[in-house]
Scaffold this motif. Structure first.
Motif, PDB file in Angstrom:
ATOM      1  N   SER A  15       0.927  -1.257   0.091  1.00  0.00           N
ATOM      2  CA  SER A  15      -0.080  -0.187   0.001  1.00  0.00           C
ATOM      3  C   SER A  15       0.921   1.414   0.180  1.00  0.00           C
ATOM      4  N   ASN A  16       0.241   2.107  -0.589  1.00  0.00           N
ATOM      5  CA  ASN A  16       1.015   3.606  -0.649  1.00  0.00           C
ATOM      6  C   ASN A  16       0.993   4.382   0.774  1.00  0.00           C
ATOM      7  N   GLN A  17      -0.280   4.257   1.390  1.00  0.00           N
ATOM      8  CA  GLN A  17      -0.614   4.925   2.681  1.00  0.00           C
ATOM      9  C   GLN A  17      -1.360   4.049   3.331  1.00  0.00           C
ATOM     10  N   VAL A  18      -1.043   3.892   4.707  1.00  0.00           N
ATOM     11  CA  VAL A  18      -1.809   3.208   5.765  1.00  0.00           C
ATOM     12  C   VAL A  18      -2.100   4.099   7.008  1.00  0.00           C
ATOM     13  N   ARG A  19      -3.397   4.150   7.342  1.00  0.00           N
ATOM     14  CA  ARG A  19      -3.759   4.843   8.306  1.00  0.00           C
ATOM     15  C   ARG A  19      -4.443   3.835   9.656  1.00  0.00           C
ATOM     16  N   GLN A  43      -8.810  -0.372  13.746  1.00  0.00           N
ATOM     17  CA  GLN A  43      -9.107  -0.301  12.249  1.00  0.00           C
ATOM     18  C   GLN A  43      -7.722   0.110  11.340  1.00  0.00           C
ATOM     19  N   ALA A  44      -7.604  -0.380  10.481  1.00  0.00           N
ATOM     20  CA  ALA A  44      -6.602  -0.105   9.274  1.00  0.00           C
ATOM     21  C   ALA A  44      -7.102   0.193   7.819  1.00  0.00           C
ATOM     22  N   THR A  45      -6.702   1.269   7.382  1.00  0.00           N
ATOM     23  CA  THR A  45      -7.309   1.777   6.015  1.00  0.00           C
ATOM     24  C   THR A  45      -6.055   2.219   5.266  1.00  0.00           C
ATOM     25  N   SER A  46      -6.129   1.737   3.973  1.00  0.00           N
ATOM     26  CA  SER A  46      -4.933   1.947   3.190  1.00  0.00           C
ATOM     27  C   SER A  46      -5.425   2.468   1.709  1.00  0.00           C
ATOM     28  N   ARG A  47      -4.604   3.165   1.016  1.00  0.00           N
ATOM     29  CA  ARG A  47      -4.925   3.502  -0.165  1.00  0.00           C
ATOM     30  C   ARG A  47      -3.727   3.146  -1.211  1.00  0.00           C
ATOM     31  N   ASN A  48      -4.294   3.177  -2.463  1.00  0.00           N
ATOM     32  CA  ASN A  48      -3.582   2.819  -3.548  1.00  0.00           C
ATOM     33  C   ASN A  48      -2.650   1.697  -3.245  1.00  0.00           C
ATOM     34  N   VAL A  63      -9.119   1.659  -2.289  1.00  0.00           N
ATOM     35  CA  VAL A  63      -9.032   1.699  -0.847  1.00  0.00           C
ATOM     36  C   VAL A  63      -9.472   0.522  -0.192  1.00  0.00           C
ATOM     37  N   PHE A  64      -8.776   0.129   0.795  1.00  0.00           N
ATOM     38  CA  PHE A  64      -8.931  -1.063   1.571  1.00  0.00           C
ATOM     39  C   PHE A  64      -9.096  -0.737   2.953  1.00  0.00           C
ATOM     40  N   ALA A  65      -9.993  -1.255   3.585  1.00  0.00           N
ATOM     41  CA  ALA A  65     -10.358  -1.173   4.912  1.00  0.00           C
ATOM     42  C   ALA A  65     -10.406  -2.587   5.604  1.00  0.00           C
ATOM     43  N   THR A  66      -9.951  -2.686   6.911  1.00  0.00           N
ATOM     44  CA  THR A  66     -10.068  -3.710   7.671  1.00  0.00           C
ATOM     45  C   THR A  66     -10.285  -3.622   9.180  1.00  0.00           C
TER      46      THR A  66
END
Length: 662
Positions: A15-19, A43-48, A63-66
């Motif tokens: 992933s390019n960015q993970v929150r 929670q983890a949310t990632s983009r690209n 967008v990916f969230a788990t």
């Protein structure tokens, strides 16, 4: 990220960015005054995002969230199959919350999206939503249910076995929508709702055969219940949403049940059931396909009628203790009204019943019976001798009534229409033989005997007795000092008797005779057998026997035989196994073989590899009835234990690592 433990992983998510967020909700304990954690969301949310396999990017998602407390990649399952009916098939299931980047999905819910393709039929897709939550719309109380929608653009032909091949579907867009919801409300209220829509009569049998064979009908309606001590108030409404099945509209219906109320200082018990409804019976329509239409017939009790339907049944019982024997003489009466019977005229029926139920329990303790070979440490034999007799008189014949309350599901009704032609060779104007009319079968087995009978229409003159012997043998098993009492064996035998056999049982005084036997040789091995015997000409005689073994986390094995005699005669061998061979492999197999003219019925064989991050299964199925051979490939993530591939002997295969994530 990856679930692989390899130095160079076979696949990973990049992933390019993970929150990452870790939110904890606290409350003050009213007893101690100290803060306590009541909820925690990680929670983890990632983009690209890119998925790499063997170093090559194979999938991109923006967008990916788990939820890290329930970790998984967005693909929750994949299956590949090939056969002659559906062609090459691809089934992909995705976690919808992750697909749409929903950071905080409602707890207690699961939402999946399916994207499928069947080369001989067409593209398909759907969604499934399951929930088990503590409240709904702000109203407290456990709530459980699901919604399942699946459809296909079908350009092929249905193959349903025997002479039902190459049937033309009435629609190209086919599918189903099913919603079942139940809410346990405060103060002993309960609400349920069901919506069941089908595109056509053959959809379930073609695409979801197991559900068609064993699940309840797709119905549309709602119910509100109030439990009050030993009473139940049931308000319901039902509409026929699928016009290719016989069904009853009820707008509305009220049922009241009262069970076991004590009268006159516990001398008598009073039970009652009252129902009032406006019912409209709508019957099946002729199938559009000529093959199905050629063997379609409406039964005598399938006539479009409607009107008020009301009935009240009261029962007064006198429980007696005659030494060791318990005896309950009873008398019951019912008044019932139908706005329209089969002939279209109103009908009022009065029913009276009188009977007696007896029970004589006996037991014997035999501590001297010991056997290490048979795993017996003492023996207790418990027997319950039962007898029952009742006599009923009605002033109207039950064949004058419709079956507003159906006795069978749609699958059985549809089979019986073909049974009418294939087995008996009847012409459409003829009646099904009385022995195989579901109304008469329900009548002679005493469906009317109880206040809570599921069909008020099935009641008539009847005289019936029943003798039963229900036995249990119990022993102790376990380590010294930790013994527990278990059932070693059980044998239940019941025989029905008819003093007026010509009227009530096709000329035979005795029958049916039933038995149910189980012997638990150990905690994991059980021998099973049951039987049913009618003694009139062409009556059903059925015997089954088998052995079942189950080991949690290891597997299940069943082998058995079923013998049928009657209008259909058959002896069928059945076997099934799900067994974990070692740490890496699971074998699953099943077979059904008819020793008569039918011969082979079908087989299935599958091998599942237990990988560090996924369960991978390959298999083959043979369906002789539909002349179909199929191949399948299925993969399911191991870090999210699944109730399909990942369950053996009632126990899930645990995920590797810490919460499945490395």
């Amino acid at each position: 990220m990856t679930t692989s433990r390899l130095g160079t992983p076979a696949y990973w998510l990049q992933s390019n960015q993970v929150r990452f967020t870790d939110e904890t909700t606290t409350a003050i304990d009213p007893y101690t005054g100290a803060p306590v954690v009541v909820d925690r969301q990680m929670q983890a949310t990632s983009r690209n995002n890119f998925v790499y396999v063997s170093g090559f990017p194979v999938l991109y998602w923006p967008v990916f969230a788990t939820n890290l407390q329930n970790p998984s990649y967005f693909l929750t399952g994949a299956k590949l199959k090939n056969d002659s009916i559906f062609g090459s098939q691809v089934f992909l299931d995705f976690d919808a919350y992750q697909i749409f980047g929903i950071d905080s999905p409602p707890p207690g819910t699961e939402w999946t999206i399916s994207t499928d393709y069947l080369s001989e039929r067409g593209p398909a897709g759907g969604t499934q939503f399951r929930y088990a939550v503590p409240e709904f719309l702000g109203i407290p109380g456990p709530v459980k249910g699901f919604a399942d929608v699946w459809g296909i653009y079908d350009t092929g032909l249905d193959t349903l076995g025997s002479d039902r091949r190459n049937l033309v579907p009435p629609e190209e867009f086919r599918g189903r929508a099913l919603l079942r919801h139940r809410h346990y409300l405060p103060n002993d209220w309960e609400a349920s709702l069901e919506l069941g829509l089908l595109s056509d009569r053959n959809f379930l049998e073609q695409y979801l055969e197991r559900e068609w064979d064993s699940d309840k009908d797709h119905t549309t309606g709602g119910r509100l219940r109030k439990y009050y001590g030993n009473q139940l108030f049931d308000f319901s409404a039902h509409v026929r949403a699928n016009d290719f099945y016989t069904d009853t509209n009820e707008l509305p219906r009220l049922d009241h049940y009262l069970l076991g109320t004590r009268l006159l200082g516990d001398i008598f018990t009073w039970s009652a059931r009252t129902t009032v409804a406006y019912s409209k019976l709508e019957v099946d329509e002729v199938p559009s396909d000529p093959t199905d239409a050629a063997k379609f017939v409406l039964f005598p009790y399938e006539v479009e009628r409607e009107g008020l339907r009301a009935a009240s049944r009261q029962e007064l019982a006198l429980p007696l203790e005659l030494g060791p024997m318990k005896s309950v003489p009873f008398v019951s009466g019912e008044a019932a009204y139908w706005g329209e019977a089969i002939d279209g005229q109103e009908l009022t029926r009065l029913l009276g019943q009188v009977g007696i139920r007896n029970s004589l329990p006996m037991w014997r303790l035999m501590p001297e019976v010991q056997s290490s070979l048979l795993n017996i440490q003492g023996l207790a034999h418990k027997v319950d001798f039962q007898s029952e007799f009742f006599f009923a008189e009605a002033d109207e014949d039950f064949t004058e009534l419709l079956l507003y309350d159906e006795l069978d599901d749609n699958a059985q009704e549809q089979f019986r229409r073909r049974f009418y032609f294939n087995t008996f060779g009847l012409i459409p104007q003829a009646n099904l033989p009385q022995a195989f009319d579901p109304r008469f079968y329900a009548l002679r087995l005493g469906l009317q005997r109880n206040v809570t009978t599921p069909s008020i229409e099935v009641a008539d003159d009847l005289m019936q007795g029943r003798l039963g012997v229900h036995q249990r043998w119990q022993t102790k098993r376990g380590l010294p000092g930790r013994e527990r009492i278990v059932d070693l064996a059980q044998l239940d035998i019941d025989l029905f008797l008819y003093p007026n056999p010509d009227r009530d049982n096709l000329g035979e005084i005795a029958g049916p005779l039933t038995y149910d036997f189980r012997y638990h040789a150990g905690d994991r091995v059980t021998f099973l057998s049951d039987g049913y015997f009618d003694f009139f000409t062409d009556g059903l005689r059925s015997v089954s026997a088998g052995i079942l073994t189950s080991r949690p986390g290891v597997g299940n094995v069943y082998a058995g035989i079923l013998s049928l005699e009657g209008p259909i005669t058959s002896t069928v061998l059945q076997g099934a196994i799900d067994y974990r061979l070692n740490e890496k492999w699971i074998m699953s197999a099943g077979t059904t073989f008819d020793l008569g003219a039918v011969g082979n019925v079908g087989q299935q064989l599958a091998i599942t590899r237990i990988g560090e991050s996924a369960l991978v299964q390959v298999g083959i199925t043979v369906d002789e009835g539909r002349d179909n051979v199929g191949f399948q490939f299925r993969i399911e993530p191991r870090f999210l234990p699944n109730r399909k591939l990942g369950r053996l002997g009632g126990q899930l295969i645990p995920p590797p690592g810490v919460e499945g994530l490395e």
